[in-house]
Design a protein around this motif. Structure first.
Motif, PDB file in Angstrom:
ATOM      1  N   ASP A   5      -2.081 -15.573   1.034  1.00 28.10           N
ATOM      2  CA  ASP A   5      -1.114 -15.486  -0.052  1.00 28.10           C
ATOM      3  C   ASP A   5      -0.117 -14.384   0.259  1.00 28.10           C
ATOM      4  OD1 ASP A   5      -2.366 -17.432  -1.690  1.00 28.10           O
ATOM      5  OD2 ASP A   5      -3.783 -15.933  -2.414  1.00 28.10           O
ATOM      6  N   ASN A   6       1.141 -14.607  -0.083  1.00 27.85           N
ATOM      7  CA  ASN A   6       2.181 -13.590   0.019  1.00 27.85           C
ATOM      8  C   ASN A   6       2.671 -13.299  -1.392  1.00 27.85           C
ATOM      9  OD1 ASN A   6       2.598 -13.150   2.924  1.00 27.85           O
ATOM     10  ND2 ASN A   6       3.037 -15.327   2.901  1.00 27.85           N
ATOM     11  N   LEU A   7       2.466 -12.085  -1.847  1.00 26.29           N
ATOM     12  CA  LEU A   7       2.896 -11.666  -3.180  1.00 26.29           C
ATOM     13  C   LEU A   7       4.147 -10.824  -3.009  1.00 26.29           C
ATOM     14  CD1 LEU A   7      -0.610 -10.525  -4.468  1.00 26.29           C
ATOM     15  CD2 LEU A   7       0.426 -12.794  -4.646  1.00 26.29           C
ATOM     16  N   ILE A   8       5.244 -11.260  -3.593  1.00 26.46           N
ATOM     17  CA  ILE A   8       6.529 -10.566  -3.475  1.00 26.46           C
ATOM     18  C   ILE A   8       6.822  -9.886  -4.799  1.00 26.46           C
ATOM     19  CG2 ILE A   8       8.987 -10.833  -3.015  1.00 26.46           C
ATOM     20  CD1 ILE A   8       8.209 -13.473  -1.536  1.00 26.46           C
ATOM     21  N   TYR A   9       6.983  -8.573  -4.757  1.00 23.81           N
ATOM     22  CA  TYR A   9       7.186  -7.792  -5.982  1.00 23.81           C
ATOM     23  C   TYR A   9       8.645  -7.385  -6.119  1.00 23.81           C
ATOM     24  CZ  TYR A   9       2.231  -7.897  -6.680  1.00 23.81           C
ATOM     25  OH  TYR A   9       0.962  -8.341  -6.909  1.00 23.81           O
ATOM     26  N   SER A  53       8.380  -4.845  -2.101  1.00 23.44           N
ATOM     27  CA  SER A  53       7.182  -4.910  -1.261  1.00 23.44           C
ATOM     28  C   SER A  53       6.636  -6.339  -1.214  1.00 23.44           C
ATOM     29  CB  SER A  53       6.095  -3.989  -1.806  1.00 23.44           C
ATOM     30  OG  SER A  53       6.507  -2.652  -1.759  1.00 23.44           O
ATOM     31  N   VAL A  54       6.020  -6.661  -0.082  1.00 20.04           N
ATOM     32  CA  VAL A  54       5.339  -7.943   0.086  1.00 20.04           C
ATOM     33  C   VAL A  54       3.897  -7.635   0.471  1.00 20.04           C
ATOM     34  CG1 VAL A  54       5.219 -10.095   1.388  1.00 20.04           C
ATOM     35  CG2 VAL A  54       7.446  -9.092   0.846  1.00 20.04           C
ATOM     36  N   VAL A  55       2.958  -8.231  -0.252  1.00 19.65           N
ATOM     37  CA  VAL A  55       1.537  -8.058   0.033  1.00 19.65           C
ATOM     38  C   VAL A  55       1.020  -9.385   0.571  1.00 19.65           C
ATOM     39  CG1 VAL A  55      -0.733  -7.608  -0.970  1.00 19.65           C
ATOM     40  CG2 VAL A  55       1.252  -6.345  -1.785  1.00 19.65           C
ATOM     41  N   THR A  56       0.430  -9.362   1.747  1.00 21.14           N
ATOM     42  CA  THR A  56      -0.175 -10.557   2.331  1.00 21.14           C
ATOM     43  C   THR A  56      -1.680 -10.354   2.324  1.00 21.14           C
ATOM     44  OG1 THR A  56       1.743 -10.929   3.746  1.00 21.14           O
ATOM     45  CG2 THR A  56      -0.307 -12.008   4.386  1.00 21.14           C
TER      46      THR A  56
END
Length: 70
Positions: A5-9, A53-56
């Protein structure tokens, strides 16, 4: 299959804006959490970061976000 999953904030993620909590290592052992038992867990880690920020992460990693504080 492994799913990432890539979460883009788009906004800052702070302790007041609804931080992300993860439970490290749970993607390795298929940890199951029964419905309704999504409170604090031993070993959880709070993550905050700036806008953009992007969280993978592995989709099997147990994670949750808290509601923003007024």
């Amino acid at each position: 299959p492994v799913v990432m999953d890539n979460l883009i904030y788009l906004d800052d993620l702070t302790a007041d804006s609804g931080p992300l909590y993860v439970l490290p290592g749970t993607h390795r052992d298929n940890t199951y959490v029964p419905m309704g038992e999504h409170g604090d867990k031993a070993g959880q880690v709070q993550i905050t970061f700036p806008a953009g920020s992007v969280v993978t992460m592995n989709s099997g990693l147990l994670h949750r976000a808290l509601s923003p504080q007024p």
